[in-house]
Design an enzyme around this catalytic site. Sequence first.
Site, PDB file in Angstrom:
ATOM      1  N   GLY A 221       0.798  -1.214   0.000  1.00 32.30           N
ATOM      2  CA  GLY A 221       0.000   0.000   0.000  1.00 32.30           C
ATOM      3  C   GLY A 221       0.831   1.265   0.000  1.00 32.30           C
ATOM      4  CG  ASP A 345       9.075   1.207  -6.235  1.00 29.87           C
ATOM      5  OD1 ASP A 345       8.890   0.932  -5.037  1.00 29.87           O
ATOM      6  OD2 ASP A 345       8.492   0.625  -7.162  1.00 29.87           O
ATOM      7  CB  CYS A 655      -7.535  -5.260 -13.641  1.00 30.64           C
ATOM      8  SG  CYS A 655      -7.652  -5.008 -11.871  1.00 30.64           S
TER       9      CYS A 655
HETATM   10 CA    CA Z   1       7.077  -0.043  -4.166  1.00 37.60          CA
END
Ligand code: CA
Length: 725
Positions: A221, A345, A655
């Site tokens: 999340g 990231d 998706c």
């Molecule tokens: Ca991540």
Amino acid sequence: MLRAPGWKQLTTLVILGMAVLFTGCSRDSGPASDTAGAATPAEAARSTPRVVVNDKAIADETRVSDWLAYGGTHYERRYSLLQDIDTANVAGLAPDWYLDLPRDVGLVSTPLVVDGVMYFTGTMNVVRAVDAVTGELKWEYDPEVGQALAGKRSVGFVHNRGISFYEGKVFAATFDGRLIAIDAGTGEAIWSTRTFPKDSALYITGAPKAFKGKVLIGNGGTESGPSRGFVTAYDADTGEEAWKFYIVPGNPADGFENDAMAMAAGTWRGEWWRHGGGGNAWHGFTYDPDLDVLYIGTGNGSPWNRRVRSPGGGDNLFLCSIVALDPDTGEYVWHYQTTPGETWDYNSNMDIVLADLEIDGKTLKAILHAPKNGFFYVIDRTTGKLVSAEPFADVTWATHVDTETGRPVEAEGVRYADGTAFITPGPWGAHSWHAMSYNPGTGLAYIPALHMTFGFNDQDIDHASFQSVAFQGGLGVNLVWTDDQPRPYPASLIAWDPVRQEKAWEIPQDSFWSSGTLTTAGQLVFQGRADGKLLAYDARSGEVLWTFDAGLGISAPPITYSLGGRQYVAVLVGFGGGYSALGGAGAASHGWAYRRQMRRLIAFSLDGGADVPAQPAPLAPQPVKAPEFVVDETLAAEGAVLYDLGKYDGQCRYCHGFAVMSGGAAPDLRASTVVLDRESFTRVVRDGTLTANGMPGFEELTERELESIRHYIRQQAEAGLASQD
Ligand code: CA
């Protein structure tokens, strides 16, 4: 240079497949594999003494009849002492039995084998138990995730990476945040507890970790909105919370939970708590049975951009770290941060593998860790100190890791302060959750590596006012695609020597997002590939010794076990995970279309004689022709923003794929006739008539917005049709 504005949330964010019914599965086993005269494998298996699955059993590598934990044993090596199948005979490996899973979509999980029964989690968190010798279905437990998500309308992966087993119970964590204990014998739920509030934008795709009478779970999340990561341990018998550990500090005005949070707060600047901070532990939990310590791999920052998250800099503990905790109390023991002040990231949620290495004549109790940032770390797990770190893939963000300080030395300009910085690895990382294995016999680790460069910039983002929003997310940075990629191939299988910190061999791969690895004392490495092949390699040389064409991409790691004197290798077949959903044209190019190929579980042996039905040929989805639908370009442009970036609680592409090209995680909407009919489209997309199947309803969508999405889908369909002319 192509700007890819849709790439807001890449690897861990939320997706949810559609139209996934999960009311059963069909089973088909091949011809009887019994041998006349001798005890059948099933009979022999039943005479195996029952195992009490406790820490002693889970730490026992000699127990080759089972696969008791996610990484095989507590050591997380995905290594088996079995050598019935070896380099000399592996060419004769053949399907022994299989189980068709027609309602499943993406399959990414590691099955467990306990006392002759195989347990695994499939699409939408459905847990099944099957006879590990015959493939016969024993029970199925459906936590009804689609219903649990209704109202929350979070969209997310339909995939889950695994379950845990302890003293007669199977533990499963659901996408919507429940941790459930299931009776391994009956398949009935014993207890269920919420691990975060129902309306939270957090989610779970990972496997719980059972140890010492407790079960640990984290969540994803980081990219779904302001998020403050944590892990929680529960009593395995009762489901009562035992302890909780936050990964990043909260608002100092509220007081700190413990000294570790107070210490961590000194490495943050500004009002970081407004952004949550991130660090979510969605994968990478290891219990060390030798030292009685628990290790947590932690996530990247929320949002990604440190200038937004922590203006003024700082290491931002405990992002992108391995954090060692007391398994009984959850108290902080030590940490090692792989990417201080991360802003790309580069989370450290990847496997934490335990190995005893001989270095300079001494035995080192080591952690082996190959996170997204491209370095292979050897860490002394008695102290948390770095022993060595070298790049296992192309790395441009840092020149090296200084072993004196334990810190990376960053290359110039990589924090994109002065325009776009092109950096390797990109946000998919040089290695993701696809498991690394370690073979003490060869002394090599086997890494499913990824090779990709991305550009980062934040010039048009106001750092001070930027705020991500729950369910919509927001990274605080733009990602820029480049055709200037580091290698002519996007992935490879790398055999890495952790003592020498150098590559032993490497096999380039044309397809991206292949499975984790398994290695055995038979000197073999097994890996499934995104192109549908399952391969056995010589663990010493990388020579390909056996290939099986499953006819559908493999994302789940193989396991091995032995019952009745027969060694099996088993794997779930079903392209899945973040790339299958978000990968757009690249993922779609495999032709693993939604519901086209049969998702299945296959077990192989040297005596296998099962006839696995051939799969339909790969087929890129064909846009449906609809000349009567006239695309309004203005509406389509509005729809593109909604489809790829979202406005309310989600984005279609999570998706259905980037630019309306599905990698198989959900229907390719260019091929959908529902899109052609305004009323049908509204019923599904706004009214949520397929909620139970995994397609949430988006009730805030206005008539114009619904129309604009329809026009964007048809615009992309027409483009697809035109490209075929
Ligand atoms: Ca991540």
